[in-house]
Design an enzyme around this catalytic site. Structure first.
Site, PDB file in Angstrom:
ATOM      1  N   SER A 101      -2.546  11.198  -6.648  1.00  0.00           N
ATOM      2  CA  SER A 101      -2.575  12.245  -5.620  1.00  0.00           C
ATOM      3  C   SER A 101      -1.789  11.829  -4.379  1.00  0.00           C
ATOM      4  O   SER A 101      -1.149  12.666  -3.738  1.00  0.00           O
ATOM      5  CB  SER A 101      -4.018  12.622  -5.257  1.00  0.00           C
ATOM      6  OG  SER A 101      -4.660  11.598  -4.538  1.00  0.00           O
TER       7      SER A 101
ATOM      8  N   ARG B  16       1.043 -12.417 -15.262  1.00  0.00           N
ATOM      9  CA  ARG B  16       1.503 -11.440 -14.266  1.00  0.00           C
ATOM     10  C   ARG B  16       3.014 -11.474 -14.097  1.00  0.00           C
ATOM     11  O   ARG B  16       3.666 -10.435 -13.926  1.00  0.00           O
ATOM     12  CB  ARG B  16       0.853 -11.714 -12.909  1.00  0.00           C
ATOM     13  CG  ARG B  16      -0.615 -11.357 -12.868  1.00  0.00           C
ATOM     14  CD  ARG B  16      -1.170 -11.458 -11.452  1.00  0.00           C
ATOM     15  NE  ARG B  16      -2.617 -11.388 -11.478  1.00  0.00           N
ATOM     16  CZ  ARG B  16      -3.309 -10.253 -11.484  1.00  0.00           C
ATOM     17  NH1 ARG B  16      -2.694  -9.100 -11.448  1.00  0.00           N
ATOM     18  NH2 ARG B  16      -4.619 -10.270 -11.533  1.00  0.00           N
TER      19      ARG B  16
ATOM     20  N   HIS C 198      -4.193   1.820   1.557  1.00  0.00           N
ATOM     21  CA  HIS C 198      -5.468   1.198   1.212  1.00  0.00           C
ATOM     22  C   HIS C 198      -6.588   2.019   1.843  1.00  0.00           C
ATOM     23  O   HIS C 198      -6.502   2.401   3.005  1.00  0.00           O
ATOM     24  CB  HIS C 198      -5.501  -0.239   1.733  1.00  0.00           C
ATOM     25  CG  HIS C 198      -6.747  -0.970   1.339  1.00  0.00           C
ATOM     26  ND1 HIS C 198      -6.971  -1.418   0.049  1.00  0.00           N
ATOM     27  CD2 HIS C 198      -7.859  -1.286   2.047  1.00  0.00           C
ATOM     28  CE1 HIS C 198      -8.160  -1.994  -0.006  1.00  0.00           C
ATOM     29  NE2 HIS C 198      -8.718  -1.930   1.181  1.00  0.00           N
TER      30      HIS C 198
ATOM     31  N   THR D 287       2.683  -7.797   2.009  1.00  0.00           N
ATOM     32  CA  THR D 287       3.055  -9.211   2.062  1.00  0.00           C
ATOM     33  C   THR D 287       2.314  -9.886   0.905  1.00  0.00           C
ATOM     34  O   THR D 287       1.475  -9.258   0.248  1.00  0.00           O
ATOM     35  CB  THR D 287       2.638  -9.832   3.408  1.00  0.00           C
ATOM     36  OG1 THR D 287       1.211  -9.736   3.524  1.00  0.00           O
ATOM     37  CG2 THR D 287       3.309  -9.128   4.579  1.00  0.00           C
TER      38      THR D 287
ATOM     39  N   LEU E 193      -3.145 -10.159  -0.300  1.00  0.00           N
ATOM     40  CA  LEU E 193      -3.643  -8.847  -0.738  1.00  0.00           C
ATOM     41  C   LEU E 193      -4.157  -8.010   0.439  1.00  0.00           C
ATOM     42  O   LEU E 193      -4.979  -8.480   1.236  1.00  0.00           O
ATOM     43  CB  LEU E 193      -4.794  -9.052  -1.749  1.00  0.00           C
ATOM     44  CG  LEU E 193      -5.392  -7.760  -2.322  1.00  0.00           C
ATOM     45  CD1 LEU E 193      -4.402  -7.068  -3.245  1.00  0.00           C
ATOM     46  CD2 LEU E 193      -6.697  -8.060  -3.052  1.00  0.00           C
ATOM     47  N   ASP E 194      -3.674  -6.763   0.522  1.00  0.00           N
ATOM     48  CA  ASP E 194      -4.120  -5.803   1.540  1.00  0.00           C
ATOM     49  C   ASP E 194      -4.011  -6.365   2.951  1.00  0.00           C
ATOM     50  O   ASP E 194      -4.888  -6.169   3.804  1.00  0.00           O
ATOM     51  CB  ASP E 194      -5.554  -5.330   1.246  1.00  0.00           C
ATOM     52  CG  ASP E 194      -5.649  -4.621  -0.095  1.00  0.00           C
ATOM     53  OD1 ASP E 194      -4.653  -3.995  -0.499  1.00  0.00           O
ATOM     54  OD2 ASP E 194      -6.701  -4.709  -0.746  1.00  0.00           O
TER      55      ASP E 194
ATOM     56  N   GLN F 177      -7.290  12.428   4.301  1.00  0.00           N
ATOM     57  CA  GLN F 177      -6.494  11.798   5.362  1.00  0.00           C
ATOM     58  C   GLN F 177      -5.364  10.942   4.782  1.00  0.00           C
ATOM     59  O   GLN F 177      -4.294  10.839   5.382  1.00  0.00           O
ATOM     60  CB  GLN F 177      -7.390  10.946   6.271  1.00  0.00           C
ATOM     61  CG  GLN F 177      -8.436  11.767   6.994  1.00  0.00           C
ATOM     62  CD  GLN F 177      -7.819  12.935   7.754  1.00  0.00           C
ATOM     63  OE1 GLN F 177      -6.839  12.763   8.474  1.00  0.00           O
ATOM     64  NE2 GLN F 177      -8.368  14.124   7.574  1.00  0.00           N
TER      65      GLN F 177
END
Ligand code: GAR
Length: 197
Positions: A14, A67, A111, A143, A146-147, A175
């Site tokens: 979305s 990964r 996030h 970066t 994470l987050d 939002q």
């Protein structure tokens, strides 16, 4: 010159759709060149294709825990479209520093929390358990942590009595769909000043 944007998704997409709609609305400094997913069944892929945007799927599962090998496979379709900007939009794989460094300063993520609060998963449940009066979402530069990374925009919503993680997530998502397109529009025009909605 119009910036070339690739978008990575894992699910319904979305936020991706909000970005595509805004880029299609004219007078936009960017245009989409690819939507790619780590899940071939991601519902967002069909939505992007309906929008006329090229799509690619690179299933992460055959790579097991490797990964770097998954990312090498993901880089093939990505690099082929020469993106200037890479947007993570509900992309649920952790990226290695090697991948992140390739797109340093030009990779964005959305996030569902008011970072630096609640990096990682279950953000809405954690905000409820902390008794927060407000929740929200953040768009930031990616970066290797994470987050983390410079904040480019945030939007806030109230936490209401009786909220569950689901009702709060739905309020925040509205939002997200305002914030991410607004930030991408500014970022693609060279403006990294944080936007607070
Ligand atoms: C959104 O709420 C997004 O912020 C979140 O997943 C949802 C995806 O929705 N992303 C993360 O949690 C990233 N760690 P969408 O696929 O409909 O855009």
């Amino acid at each position: 010159m119009t910036k070339r944007v690739a978008i990575l998704i894992s699910g319904g997409g979305s936020n991706m759709l909000a970005l595509l709609r805004d880029m299609a609305s004219g007078d936009h400094p960017a245009s989409p060149v690819l939507v790619a997913s780590n899940d071939p069944a991601a519902a967002g892929l069909a939505k992007a294709a309906d929008f006329g945007v090229p799509v690619a799927a690179v299933d992460h599962r055959p790579f097991g825990g490797d990964r770097a090998a998954f990312e090498a496979a993901l880089l093939e379709p990505l690099l082929a479209v020469r993106p200037d900007i890479l947007c993570l939009a509900g992309f649920m794989r952790v990226l290695t520093p090697g991948f992140v460094d390739r797109f340093a300063g030009r990779m964005l993520n959305i996030h569902p929390s008011l970072l630096p609060l609640y990096p990682g998963l279950h953000t809405h449940q954690r905000a409820l358990e902390a008794g927060d009066a407000e929740a929200g979402c953040t768009v930031h530069e990616v970066t290797p942590v994470l987050d983390d990374g410079p904040i480019l925009g945030q939007a806030r919503v109230p936490v209401l009595p009786g909220d569950t993680a689901d009702t709060l997530a739905a309020r925040v998502l509205v939002q997200e769909h305002r914030l991410y397109p607004a930030v991408l529009r500014r970022f693609a025009a060279g403006d990294r000043t944080p936007l607070f909605l």
